[in-house]
Design an enzyme around this catalytic site. Structure first.
Site, mmCIF file in Angstrom:
data_model
loop_
_atom_site.group_PDB
_atom_site.id
_atom_site.type_symbol
_atom_site.label_atom_id
_atom_site.label_comp_id
_atom_site.label_asym_id
_atom_site.label_seq_id
_atom_site.Cartn_x
_atom_site.Cartn_y
_atom_site.Cartn_z
ATOM 1 N N ARG A 1 -65.914 43.815 -22.763
ATOM 2 C CA ARG A 1 -66.462 42.781 -21.951
ATOM 3 C C ARG A 1 -66.110 41.379 -22.230
ATOM 4 O O ARG A 1 -66.218 40.633 -21.217
ATOM 5 C CB ARG A 1 -68.007 42.749 -22.453
ATOM 6 C CG ARG A 1 -68.722 43.996 -22.299
ATOM 7 C CD ARG A 1 -70.335 44.167 -22.036
ATOM 8 N NE ARG A 1 -70.765 45.522 -22.339
ATOM 9 C CZ ARG A 1 -70.828 46.502 -21.581
ATOM 10 N NH1 ARG A 1 -70.460 46.038 -20.317
ATOM 11 N NH2 ARG A 1 -71.142 47.484 -21.571
ATOM 12 N N SER B 1 -83.128 47.992 -31.358
ATOM 13 C CA SER B 1 -81.894 48.700 -31.009
ATOM 14 C C SER B 1 -82.023 49.977 -30.187
ATOM 15 O O SER B 1 -82.706 50.790 -30.930
ATOM 16 C CB SER B 1 -80.806 48.701 -32.289
ATOM 17 O OG SER B 1 -79.964 49.579 -31.744
ATOM 18 N N ARG C 1 -69.120 38.512 -30.830
ATOM 19 C CA ARG C 1 -68.926 37.954 -29.347
ATOM 20 C C ARG C 1 -69.290 36.326 -29.408
ATOM 21 O O ARG C 1 -68.972 35.745 -28.714
ATOM 22 C CB ARG C 1 -69.652 38.659 -28.364
ATOM 23 C CG ARG C 1 -69.206 40.282 -28.214
ATOM 24 C CD ARG C 1 -69.905 40.833 -26.968
ATOM 25 N NE ARG C 1 -69.232 42.082 -26.839
ATOM 26 C CZ ARG C 1 -69.715 43.186 -26.191
ATOM 27 N NH1 ARG C 1 -70.877 43.085 -25.884
ATOM 28 N NH2 ARG C 1 -68.951 44.193 -25.861
ATOM 29 N N LYS D 1 -71.128 43.438 -32.229
ATOM 30 C CA LYS D 1 -70.768 44.207 -31.068
ATOM 31 C C LYS D 1 -69.146 44.663 -31.176
ATOM 32 O O LYS D 1 -68.659 44.427 -32.436
ATOM 33 C CB LYS D 1 -70.918 43.437 -29.788
ATOM 34 C CG LYS D 1 -72.481 43.166 -29.529
ATOM 35 C CD LYS D 1 -73.215 44.732 -29.159
ATOM 36 C CE LYS D 1 -74.679 44.381 -29.243
ATOM 37 N NZ LYS D 1 -75.547 45.684 -29.088
ATOM 38 N N ARG E 1 -76.088 59.556 -22.183
ATOM 39 C CA ARG E 1 -77.146 60.496 -22.656
ATOM 40 C C ARG E 1 -77.334 61.737 -21.645
ATOM 41 O O ARG E 1 -77.762 62.818 -21.876
ATOM 42 C CB ARG E 1 -78.225 59.443 -22.094
ATOM 43 C CG ARG E 1 -78.547 58.444 -23.676
ATOM 44 C CD ARG E 1 -79.510 57.311 -23.039
ATOM 45 N NE ARG E 1 -79.930 56.456 -24.102
ATOM 46 C CZ ARG E 1 -79.121 55.500 -24.566
ATOM 47 N NH1 ARG E 1 -77.851 55.367 -24.156
ATOM 48 N NH2 ARG E 1 -79.225 54.688 -25.480
ATOM 49 N N GLY F 1 -69.942 52.593 -29.806
ATOM 50 C CA GLY F 1 -71.046 52.821 -30.697
ATOM 51 C C GLY F 1 -72.020 53.732 -30.350
ATOM 52 O O GLY F 1 -72.998 54.192 -31.257
ATOM 53 N N ASP G 1 -75.914 42.836 -23.686
ATOM 54 C CA ASP G 1 -74.643 43.047 -23.187
ATOM 55 C C ASP G 1 -74.065 42.116 -22.114
ATOM 56 O O ASP G 1 -72.940 42.005 -21.909
ATOM 57 C CB ASP G 1 -74.156 44.423 -22.737
ATOM 58 C CG ASP G 1 -74.276 45.551 -23.859
ATOM 59 O OD1 ASP G 1 -74.314 45.072 -24.992
ATOM 60 O OD2 ASP G 1 -74.785 46.708 -23.413
ATOM 61 N N LYS H 1 -73.005 53.233 -18.102
ATOM 62 C CA LYS H 1 -72.360 53.737 -19.365
ATOM 63 C C LYS H 1 -73.380 54.339 -20.184
ATOM 64 O O LYS H 1 -73.263 55.498 -20.854
ATOM 65 C CB LYS H 1 -71.618 52.600 -20.009
ATOM 66 C CG LYS H 1 -71.176 53.058 -21.271
ATOM 67 C CD LYS H 1 -70.105 51.955 -21.946
ATOM 68 C CE LYS H 1 -70.460 50.867 -22.548
ATOM 69 N NZ LYS H 1 -71.036 51.005 -23.756
ATOM 70 N N SER H 2 -74.809 53.526 -20.461
ATOM 71 C CA SER H 2 -75.495 54.240 -21.455
ATOM 72 C C SER H 2 -76.264 55.417 -20.883
ATOM 73 O O SER H 2 -76.463 56.720 -21.575
ATOM 74 C CB SER H 2 -76.795 53.279 -21.531
ATOM 75 O OG SER H 2 -76.213 51.979 -22.115
#
Ligand code: S3P
Length: 433
Positions: A395, A171, A351, A347, A28, A96, A320, A23-24
């Protein structure tokens, strides 16, 4: 949205699963390709709701995104200085990453943009990005004292100025936002983190010809005239998606599962270290490169796990994966103590609260602390079937599923949110029965 029932599985998990794109890295890949002048062919893209939100926002900013197939895109931008004023609100949905990274990219632009998102994203803290960007000269206005969506970015007076920013919390989203703004700022922009977070933005910027400075936990960037887009980006599989199967196959007896094509960037592999410390039987095979990221196939066999402790220093490398690790700890012998996990409270949902409230219904062994969890695992723990709420957090929903599969069954309330990061998850789950 109907509830989804997951039955207890009565055999080991066996066979192979191909892990979908990261996903990350998918986010990008589209963002940076949209800043190039030449087409970029992206393969193994993750066609999840979050990443598709990024595609739509980049289109609204003038990039051409051709969808060849679900996992294959061609993105063509108008150059580093070629973003255009969007005619609509920019909707980041639940994501996010879309919002925070693009706030960095849009802060230096000479047009107005306004972001919105879903109800979860409206509650999440954006002040952590607005603060450094404002120090650079960005003009950002948000609700709740400039900290929450909706957020409008107006052109700065003159150019943004480089800053040396020391981040209070590790972060990758904040780091990336500042670096993307730094692509346009006068002078050097540097970001220092307390602990290293995922470095996909840095690796991809370098693949686009940007020279970064690295010193300890500090990375720096200078303004660029143009980016040199690569012809191709191959997205590796997402270790955060593999995490559910790593846990499930570790705790379900008689399992032997091969997870194919998993990204093993060291800034993401904290879960492998923690599961190894718990006694898991995990082997990395066929190590290779997937574009600028390392990848491997991961063989996981069931094992007798025992409790462990970990804290803030490893947190960015597994932030995560805490839900999946919590389930592993529920099956492990002895106590697992997780500290330094305060970020989990901000998150997609809180969580820490979600894990203690929902998973105690299946097996009452979790205590929540302000910044972590204490889990009293035991093979003597009694698992019951329960109905657990996902809070619309992808998640949490997937973690309920593997806990039900390995424990004594579960019913997931609001299960469809898994589309945010792993649209094929329930099909893969069903294929294992
Ligand atoms: C992400 C960074 C992490 C992670 C999120 C994806 C990214 O968030 O939790 O799922 O792609 O940069 P933080 O930067 O808030 O830790």
């Amino acid at each position: 949205m109907a509830n989804r029932i997951v039955e207890k599985i009565r055999k080991g998990l066996r066979g192979e699963l191909v892990i979908p794109g990261d996903k990350s890295v998918s986010h990008r890949s589209v963002m940076l390709s949209a800043l190039g002048n030449t087409p970029v062919h992206i393969t193994n893209f993750l066609p999840s709701a979050d990443c598709l939100a990024t595609v739509e926002v980049m289109r609204a900013l003038g990039a051409e995104v051709e969808i060849i197939s679900a996992t294959e895109l061609i993105v063509k931008g108008n150059g580093l200085h070629g973003l255009r004023e969007p005619a609509t609100l920019l909707d980041a949905g639940n994501s996010g990453t879309t919002l925070r990274l693009l706030m960095g990219l849009l802060s230096p632009q000479s047009f107005v943009s306004t972001f919105t998102g879903d109800s979860s994203l409206h509650q999440r803290p954006m002040g952590r990005v607005i603060k450094p960007l404002s120090q650079m000269g960005a003009k950002i206005v948000g609700r709740a004292g400039n900290s929450k969506l909706p957020i409008t970015i107006v052109p700065p007076e003159g150019r943004l100025q480089g800053i040396a920013y020391k981040m209070p919390v590790a972060s990758a989203q904040v780091k990336s936002a500042v670096l993307l703004a730094g692509l346009f700022a006068e002078g050097t922009t540097s970001v220092e983190e307390p602990y290293p977070s995922r470095n996909h933005t840095e690796l991809m910027l370098e693949a686009f010809g940007v020279r970064l400075g690295h010193e300890g936990n500090t990375v720096s960037i200078q303004a660029q005239d143009e980016l040199a887009a690569p012809e191709e980006i191959i997205v590796p599989g997402d270790i955060s998606s593999a995490a559910f199967w790593l846990t499930a196959a570790s705790v379900i007896p008689d399992s032997e599962l091969l997870l194919k094509n998993v990204g093993i960037n060291p800034t993401r592999t904290g879960i492998l270290d923690v599961l190894a410390a718990m006694g898991a039987d995990i082997t990395l095979l066929n190590r290779r490169s997937s574009g600028s990221e390392p990848a491997a196939d991961i063989l996981v066999r069931s094992a007798r796990l025992h409790g462990t402790s970990f804290g803030a220093d490893i947190m960015p490398r597994l932030v995560d994966e805490i839900p999946a690790i919590t389930v592993a700890a529920m099956f492990a012998e002895g106590q697992t103590v997780i500290t330094g996990a305060g970020e989990l409270r901000v998150k997609e949902t809180d969580r820490i609260q979600a894990l203690s409230d929902q998973f105690n219904k299946l097996c009452p062994c979790i205590a929540a602390a302000e910044d972590g969890l204490i889990i009293n695992g035991s093979s003597k723990n009694i698992w019951q079937k329960g109905t657990c709420f996902s809070y619309d957090d992808h998640r949490i929903a997937m973690t309920i599923a593997i806990a039900g599969m390995a424990g004594n069954g579960a019913e997931i309330e609001r299960p469809d949110c898994i589309d945010v990061s792993y649209p094929g998850f329930y099909d893969e789950l069903a294929s294992l029965y």
